[in-house]
Every structure is written in structure tokens, then in C-alpha cells.
Design an enzyme around this catalytic site. Structure first.
Site, PDB file in Angstrom:
ATOM      1  N   LYS A  48       0.865  -1.277  -0.055  1.00 37.44           N
ATOM      2  CA  LYS A  48       0.306   0.055   0.080  1.00 37.44           C
ATOM      3  C   LYS A  48       0.888   1.427   0.049  1.00 37.44           C
ATOM      4  O   LYS A  48       0.611   2.278  -0.776  1.00 37.44           O
ATOM      5  CB  LYS A  48      -0.767   0.043   1.245  1.00 37.44           C
ATOM      6  N   GLN A  92      -5.465  -1.539   9.630  1.00 37.05           N
ATOM      7  CA  GLN A  92      -5.243  -2.780   9.149  1.00 37.05           C
ATOM      8  C   GLN A  92      -6.051  -3.988   9.906  1.00 37.05           C
ATOM      9  O   GLN A  92      -5.706  -4.096  11.226  1.00 37.05           O
ATOM     10  CB  GLN A  92      -3.819  -2.966   8.724  1.00 37.05           C
ATOM     11  N   ASP A 117     -11.328   1.745   3.013  1.00 33.79           N
ATOM     12  CA  ASP A 117     -11.619   0.465   2.857  1.00 33.79           C
ATOM     13  C   ASP A 117     -13.077   0.050   2.696  1.00 33.79           C
ATOM     14  O   ASP A 117     -13.280  -1.078   2.187  1.00 33.79           O
ATOM     15  CB  ASP A 117     -11.273  -0.313   4.308  1.00 33.79           C
TER      16      ASP A 117
HETATM   17  N1  GUN Z   1      -6.450  -7.362   5.980  1.00 33.87           N
HETATM   18  C1  GUN Z   1      -6.495  -7.967   4.821  1.00 33.87           C
HETATM   19  N2  GUN Z   1      -6.966  -7.344   3.876  1.00 33.87           N
HETATM   20  C2  GUN Z   1      -7.162  -6.040   4.380  1.00 33.87           C
HETATM   21  C3  GUN Z   1      -8.071  -4.904   3.690  1.00 33.87           C
HETATM   22  O1  GUN Z   1      -8.474  -4.908   2.321  1.00 33.87           O
HETATM   23  N3  GUN Z   1      -8.224  -3.880   4.533  1.00 33.87           N
HETATM   24  C4  GUN Z   1      -7.949  -3.928   5.967  1.00 33.87           C
HETATM   25  N4  GUN Z   1      -8.003  -2.737   6.748  1.00 33.87           N
HETATM   26  N5  GUN Z   1      -7.115  -5.181   6.556  1.00 33.87           N
HETATM   27  C5  GUN Z   1      -7.120  -6.078   5.637  1.00 33.87           C
END
Ligand code: GUN
Length: 282
Positions: A48, A92, A117
Site C-alpha cells: 500500500k 489494517q 476500505d
Molecule cells: N486485511 C486483509 N485485507 C485487508 C483490507 O483490505 N483492509 C484492511 N483494513 N485489512 C485487511
């Protein structure tokens, strides 16, 4: 004949390219909140931050220690909600064990306007209305749709089977297909005779996290197969689809890695740009 490989790397790179100009004008800022040191999270977050850098987007990683109390995380969410310079942020997942029961409370605290998200009830609920209301959709389902669009794979009128009914992938993905006039079947752990549903699919999407779940016998010849599962094994990352066998039956298939993974990150970037756009309108 071997299936066409739907490269998420290629499609994501096109999507990121489109975002670069918008980032230049809008100057959005993304914040990624991490609590603890989950190894999968480390690698997702790295991706990211890297993608943000590639498109010139400001991105900040706020890393809290593993033993942080809920109040500390909630205070940080409040700070990010009220910081006008932050366009969007994510927490996350997974959270460390002592916080995992509080995930709904944590997500509820995020301002839906900054929920890049697409996990809040507000953003998920809006998707239910129509395609036009998919303003901040969850990144993985949005990535699947963007990948199909990139490769000009039609959705309207197609029989789509989604295997997996999680709130973050299966349910919103089924909704997004329905919004695009597909005939949608959603399967899950309690589905009787899974193969009877996968075999009728023109587009088969699998998001379970069980390597090898989908065998060649379960796929209709000529189907498009989208593998959303990612499991870390001793032999590396594995999807839910028996790729080598299914690619001989399908007309198109996504690889793991290099399929939906990069699309998910690119969709998050797009959400952050969209969040900033909307904030400027308000
Ligand atoms: N953990 C695995 N995939 C994701 C995601 O797309 N967003 C978040 N916040 N946590 C994750």
C-alpha cells in the site's frame, strides 16, 4: 487450450496510471493504521505504501505496539477523523487477539467519508442501492470488477457464482455483480453440492482461503475464473483454485499471486482519491 491469464499486475498498473494525474491535482493523503506485527499485514502495508509512492500520493503508516489498548486505537481514529488533511484511512486487519472482538466497534468509529476500505455499514449499505451508490466500495470486490472491466469481460446477464460470503469480500462482490445485472449465486460453507453451483457459472469467483478447493471438474468449459483466496503455504502463496488443471478448462483465469492482490491495492488508492474528491465538493 490454455486459458488467457488475467494479469492483475497489468490491470492495476493501468488503474494506477489513471490515478496519477488526479493525485497531482487533488493531493489526497492516506493513513494506514497498524496494531502489532502480523506478518501478512506487514506485507500488505508495504504494498500500500509502495503504490501510494508510485502515484505520488502522500501516505503515512501509523504503527501502534501489539499490546496497545483499545482506548489508544480509538483515540487515534478520532484524531484521523478530525484531521482535515487526512483524506482517508484504514485500520489494517486482523487486530491482535485482545482487540479482535472489538473490530465492529473500531470500524463503527471510522468516519464513513474517510472509510477508504469501504468497511463501514454506511458505505456497505449504500452499495445495496445501485452501482451509482458504490462510492467507496470495499477494495477487493472493487478490484475484481475493475479487472473484469479492464479485460472487457461482460457481466450483464452472465451466471456468476461467488464462493464465500464474508462481509468484506463475498457479500459485497455478489452485490456488485447484481448491480451490474448478472444472475448471482452465492455459495458458502453450508452450501449443498458446491460443484453443482460452480459448474453452471460463466464467471466463477472464489474467496474462501482453502488452497485447491476448486478443481477442473468443478468448472464449466470456457468459464472465467477469478481466484481471490490467498493462503501462505510452505510452497509460497496459494489461491483457492487448482490453477494448473483449471487453466486447461477455463477461457480466462487470474493467477495467485499477481491477480486480485494488486487490484485490491489499486482500488484502495482509487477510493482515497474519490474520498478527497467528495470532501472537496462538500
Ligand atoms: N486485511 C486483509 N485485507 C485487508 C483490507 O483490505 N483492509 C484492511 N483494513 N485489512 C485487511
Amino acid at each position: 487450450m490454455s486459458a488467457r491469464i488475467l494479469s492483475g499486475k497489468e490491470a492495476a498498473s493501468a488503474l494506477l496510471g489513471e490515478l496519477t494525474l488526479k493525485v497531482k491535482t487533488l493531493d489526497p493523503k492516506l493513513v494506514v493504521v497498524q496494531v502489532g506485527d502480523n506478518p501478512a499485514s506487514e506485507s500488505y502495508i508495504k504494498q500500500k505504501m509502495k503504490n501510494s509512492q508510485e502515484i505520488g500520493m502522500r501516505a503515512e503508516h501509523r504503527h501502534l505496539p501489539k499490546e496497545s489498548e483499545l482506548s489508544v486505537l480509538m483515540a487515534l481514529i478520532e484524531e484521523l477523523n478530525s484531521d482535515a488533511d487526512v483524506s482517508g484511512f484504514i485500520v489494517q486487519l486482523p487486530l491482535p487477539d485482545h482487540l479482535s472482538a472489538h473490530v465492529p466497534q473500531v470500524i463503527r468509529a471510522i468516519d464513513p467519508k474517510k472509510d477508504v476500505d469501504g468497511f463501514t455499514a454506511y458505505n456497505l449499505g449504500k452499495m445495496f442501492l445501485s452501482k451509482e451508490f458504490e462510492h467507496l466500495p470495499p477494495a477487493t470486490p472493487a478490484g475484481v470488477i475493475a479487472l473484469l472491466e479492464y479485460y472487457d469481460i461482460p457481466i450483464r446477464g452472465q451466471n456468476v457464482t461467488v464462493v464465500g460470503h464474508s462481509n468484506l469480500v463475498g457479500k459485497p462482490l455478489s452485490t456488485m455483480f447484481l448491480n451490474r445485472d448478472a444472475t448471482v449465486t452465492t455459495c458458502h460453507i453450508h452450501t449443498k453440492d458446491l460443484a453443482s453451483h460452480t459448474k453452471t457459472a460463466d464467471i466463477l469467483c472464489v474467496a474462501v482461503g482453502k488452497p485447491g478447493l476448486i478443481t477442473a471438474k468443478m468448472v464449466k468449459p470456457g468459464a472465467v475464473v477469478v481466484d481471490i483466496g490467498i493462503t501462505r503455504t510452505d510452497e509460497g502463496l496459494k489461491g483457492d483454485v487448482d490453477f494448473d488443471a483449471v487453466k486447461e478448462v477455463a477461457s480466462a483465469i487470474t493467477p495467485v499471486p499477481g491477480g486480485i492482490g494488486p487490484m485490491t491495492v489499486a482500488s484502495l488508492m482509487r477510493n482515497c482519491v474519490r474520498a478527497k474528491e467528495r470532501q472537496l465538493e462538500l
